[in-house]
Design an enzyme around this catalytic site. Structure first.
Site, mmCIF file in Angstrom:
data_model
loop_
_atom_site.group_PDB
_atom_site.id
_atom_site.type_symbol
_atom_site.label_atom_id
_atom_site.label_comp_id
_atom_site.label_asym_id
_atom_site.label_seq_id
_atom_site.Cartn_x
_atom_site.Cartn_y
_atom_site.Cartn_z
ATOM 1 N N ASP A 61 -8.664 -11.229 9.450
ATOM 2 C CA ASP A 61 -8.183 -9.922 9.258
ATOM 3 C C ASP A 61 -9.319 -8.776 9.583
ATOM 4 O O ASP A 61 -9.041 -7.777 10.082
ATOM 5 C CB ASP A 61 -7.770 -9.570 7.715
ATOM 6 C CG ASP A 61 -6.700 -8.344 7.790
ATOM 7 O OD1 ASP A 61 -5.785 -8.219 8.631
ATOM 8 O OD2 ASP A 61 -6.861 -7.478 6.826
ATOM 9 N N LYS B 293 -0.844 -13.042 14.133
ATOM 10 C CA LYS B 293 -2.292 -12.958 14.068
ATOM 11 C C LYS B 293 -3.003 -13.978 13.374
ATOM 12 O O LYS B 293 -4.086 -14.768 13.688
ATOM 13 C CB LYS B 293 -2.862 -11.350 13.552
ATOM 14 C CG LYS B 293 -4.444 -11.461 13.359
ATOM 15 C CD LYS B 293 -4.412 -9.835 13.425
ATOM 16 C CE LYS B 293 -3.684 -9.047 11.987
ATOM 17 N NZ LYS B 293 -4.680 -9.387 10.725
ATOM 18 N N THR B 294 -2.443 -14.186 12.172
ATOM 19 C CA THR B 294 -2.913 -15.119 11.204
ATOM 20 C C THR B 294 -2.810 -16.522 11.691
ATOM 21 O O THR B 294 -3.747 -17.443 11.671
ATOM 22 C CB THR B 294 -2.594 -14.952 9.692
ATOM 23 O OG1 THR B 294 -3.004 -13.947 9.408
ATOM 24 C CG2 THR B 294 -2.969 -16.012 8.921
ATOM 25 N N ARG C 271 2.758 -12.366 -1.152
ATOM 26 C CA ARG C 271 1.476 -12.426 -0.462
ATOM 27 C C ARG C 271 0.771 -13.482 -1.138
ATOM 28 O O ARG C 271 1.193 -13.813 -2.418
ATOM 29 C CB ARG C 271 0.624 -11.139 -0.807
ATOM 30 C CG ARG C 271 0.803 -9.972 0.095
ATOM 31 C CD ARG C 271 0.301 -9.873 1.366
ATOM 32 N NE ARG C 271 0.648 -8.893 2.348
ATOM 33 C CZ ARG C 271 -0.059 -8.533 3.598
ATOM 34 N NH1 ARG C 271 -1.139 -9.211 3.820
ATOM 35 N NH2 ARG C 271 0.178 -7.499 4.132
ATOM 36 N N LYS D 225 -8.500 -2.934 0.943
ATOM 37 C CA LYS D 225 -8.374 -2.018 2.449
ATOM 38 C C LYS D 225 -9.318 -0.789 1.953
ATOM 39 O O LYS D 225 -9.627 0.073 2.880
ATOM 40 C CB LYS D 225 -6.921 -1.425 2.402
ATOM 41 C CG LYS D 225 -6.004 -2.491 3.247
ATOM 42 C CD LYS D 225 -6.646 -3.277 4.288
ATOM 43 C CE LYS D 225 -5.704 -4.305 5.054
ATOM 44 N NZ LYS D 225 -6.162 -4.825 6.170
ATOM 45 N N SER E 173 1.400 -6.579 11.358
ATOM 46 C CA SER E 173 2.328 -7.430 10.644
ATOM 47 C C SER E 173 3.320 -8.185 11.428
ATOM 48 O O SER E 173 4.112 -7.434 12.236
ATOM 49 C CB SER E 173 2.541 -6.824 9.369
ATOM 50 O OG SER E 173 3.486 -7.746 8.606
ATOM 51 N N HIS F 199 -9.724 -4.511 13.108
ATOM 52 C CA HIS F 199 -8.541 -5.093 12.293
ATOM 53 C C HIS F 199 -7.988 -6.196 13.074
ATOM 54 O O HIS F 199 -7.003 -6.067 13.948
ATOM 55 C CB HIS F 199 -7.443 -3.885 11.807
ATOM 56 C CG HIS F 199 -6.462 -4.448 11.132
ATOM 57 N ND1 HIS F 199 -5.162 -4.080 11.099
ATOM 58 C CD2 HIS F 199 -6.332 -5.525 9.932
ATOM 59 C CE1 HIS F 199 -4.377 -4.568 10.092
ATOM 60 N NE2 HIS F 199 -5.057 -5.510 9.580
ATOM 61 N N ARG G 283 0.972 -1.317 0.003
ATOM 62 C CA ARG G 283 0.152 0.017 0.002
ATOM 63 C C ARG G 283 0.972 1.313 0.240
ATOM 64 O O ARG G 283 2.086 1.379 0.501
ATOM 65 C CB ARG G 283 -0.852 0.010 1.218
ATOM 66 C CG ARG G 283 -2.127 -1.044 1.255
ATOM 67 C CD ARG G 283 -2.756 -0.734 2.452
ATOM 68 N NE ARG G 283 -2.046 -1.031 3.705
ATOM 69 C CZ ARG G 283 -1.548 -0.003 4.305
ATOM 70 N NH1 ARG G 283 -2.057 1.319 4.053
ATOM 71 N NH2 ARG G 283 -0.743 -0.227 5.432
#
Length: 532
Positions: free
Chosen positions: A258, A243-244, A323, A201, A239, A221, A60
């Site tokens: 997410d 989390k994932t 990604r 996003k 990041s 988030h 981004r």
């Protein structure tokens, strides 16, 4: 006699200003995959997933994200470096230039929606210049079926033209790329960048305004999962904090990885229909769910393939931000529909590279709000150019680039929901222990999983806690399956004075970062600050 090949479905786009275009509507993933390869815009990897290069932008571009300042937004948006205002007339002129650019071209249109709870559903029409961008929209948004498409009316329109470049002097942008939200016209306009995350996003940012302002719903988030007894757990984290990985628990069903909303009915729903995961250093052993999801229908971005089409997950030649996107049904253990009830535990994940924060601690409502607004983690050497030692990193609400309102608005909503529902909030340090980065070692994933499981199973309700002297955090003195000596970070350092000094330095960083929020924070939130 051979059956005639069905005509590609199409729709008219003239009402959006796109004229004489060849419109491919609602194509299947297989068709979009095939067209991408035929156009030379991607290749097929050994796993069957599509591999593309997003071009100049592999992430981004926060400084090129704008919100149109108008009657809806002018008094509600927290304007500044994150939410940059854009002139309404300039938007209209730029929109016309983009639609003129797309006119006469082959384009790809898709109807989809966000928010898995029907009461909060947001219908989205996406118009893409590239077929693989349209496949990304298929993967990441929720997919309507059959009759849902017959009289489809979009609530928001996304116009995505990576090949169009703005003229900053004429168009009011900073440079040739842009992502602009217009809440009056309900349009997300994206140009000059092929990075697909701008599509996802853009809608997340729109929902972060719409849900709290119009629907009394907290947007988050975060990732979320649900246990066999129906208890929902929520995981916030920037990041690299896990989390994932930590929400993909074989003992619990994944709601989403997410973006979620927490409603006044005390439900947690996924915004999305897919996952967009980092694949840097990915392995089947450490992250089996993500690894196995990379199959036909998935899109790999900016990875390096060998001559056999195998991905070199350690290769950062193009970017650290490699990604994959895939529809959520590529994961086996999912909650259907993507809705959970009865949130009982919230985890704030941080990778503290200074080795100061405890591996798990329980937060008061004031501390929870303070740490939520702070959104702390640390960047370590190699993650960004010029970083050769740990640097504190703060992102309000664990997602500042996507939050149009002032962070205290979201924090106050979170505090209220915590109290109403008697939710436990835990701060979990997945970072360093025994010293800072370069001296200590990374907390073992096995121990982190044991601590989270203990919290989820209620095993920490009756254990004794001790208070961190500077951060005031309640640290359990014992957790089943975890060595006692790691639970108090000071005990893991050989040089206790060095620990105290580093802890005070980190506390100072927290307090300095929070200065910009103090005027709008209430006393309870301010009470959650460390005592440096």
């Amino acid at each position: 006699m051979l059956a005639k090949k069905p005509l590609t479905k199409t729709i008219a786009l003239e009402k959006y200003g796109i004229k004489n275009a060849q419109v491919n509507y609602q194509l299947s993933p297989e068709e979009l995959h095939k067209i991408t390869i035929e156009k030379g815009q991607g290749v097929e990897s050994a796993s069957g997933a599509l591999a593309v290069n997003t071009g100049e932008f592999t992430g981004r571009s926060p400084k090129d994200r704008f919100i149109v300042k108008d009657d809806i937004t002018k008094d509600k948006v927290w304007w500044g470096d994150i939410n940059i205002p854009f002139d309404a007339d300039k938007f209209d002129a730029l929109y016309d230039k983009v639609t003129d650019y797309l006119s006469g071209k082959e384009v790809f249109a898709r109807d989809s929606y966000a928010c898995s709870d029907d009461k909060y559903r947001l219908n989205i029409r996406v118009i893409n210049e590239y077929p693989w961008s349209n496949l990304f929209a298929y993967n990441m948004f929720l997919r309507p079926h059959g009759k849902e498409l017959e009289n489809f009316q979009e609530d928001w329109l996304i116009v995505n033209a990576p090949g169009f470049e703005a003229d900053p002097e004429v168009d009011g942008t900073r440079q040739h790329n842009f992502a602009i939200l217009n809440f009056t016209k309900r349009i997300a306009l994206i140009g000059g960048t092929g990075y697909t995350g701008e599509i996802k996003k853009g809608i997340f940012s729109a929902l972060n305004f719409i849900l709290p302002v119009d629907k009394d719903t907290l947007p988050m988030h975060c990732s979320a999962n649900v246990g066999d007894d129906g208890d929902t757990a929520i995981f916030f984290g920037l990041s690299g904090t896990g989390k994932t990985t930590l929400s993909a628990d074989p003992e619990r069903k994944l709601i989403g990885d997410d973006e979620h909303g927490w409603t006044k009915e005390n439900k947690v729903f996924n915004f999305e229909g897919g996952c967009y995961a980092k694949v840097i250093n990915l392995s089947e052993e450490n992250e089996p769910d993500i690894y196995r999801a990379i199959k036909p229908g998935a899109i790999l971005e900016n990875v390096i393939l060998d001559e056999n089409g195998e991905v070199d997950f350690e290769n950062t030649e193009i970017t650290q931000n490699t990604r994959v996107s895939y529809p959520i049904h590529h994961i086996d253990n999912i909650q259907t529909p993507s809705i959970g009830e009865n949130p009982k535990n919230i985890f704030f994940l941080t990778a503290d590279a200074f080795g100061v924060l405890p591996p798990i601690s329980k937060l008061t409502p004031g501390q929870a709000a303070y740490h939520f607004i702070s959104g702390y983690t640390a960047k370590v050497a190699g993650t960004e150019a010029g970083i050769d030692e740990p640097v504190p990193s703060f992102s309000a609400c664990f997602g500042a680039p996507f939050m149009p309102l002032h962070p205290t608005k979201y924090a106050e909503m979170l505090s209220a929901k915590m109290k109403e529902n008697n939710v436990n909030v835990w701060l979990v340090n997945t970072g360093w222990t025994g010293g800072p980065y370069g001296v200590g070692s990374r907390m073992k994933l096995k121990y982190t999983r044991e601590m989270i499981s203990a919290a989820l199973e209620g095993k920490l309700e009756n254990v004794e806690f001790q208070q961190h002297p500077i951060f005031g955090l309640a640290m359990p003195k014992e957790v089943e399956g975890v060595p006692t000596e790691v639970l108090n970070p000071r005990d893991t350092w050989s040089d206790k004075e060095a620990y105290d000094k580093k802890a005070k330095t980190l506390a100072d960083s927290f307090n300095k970062n929070f200065e910009k929020f103090e005027k709008q924070a209430n006393e309870e939130i301010l009470s959650g600050a460390p005592k440096a």
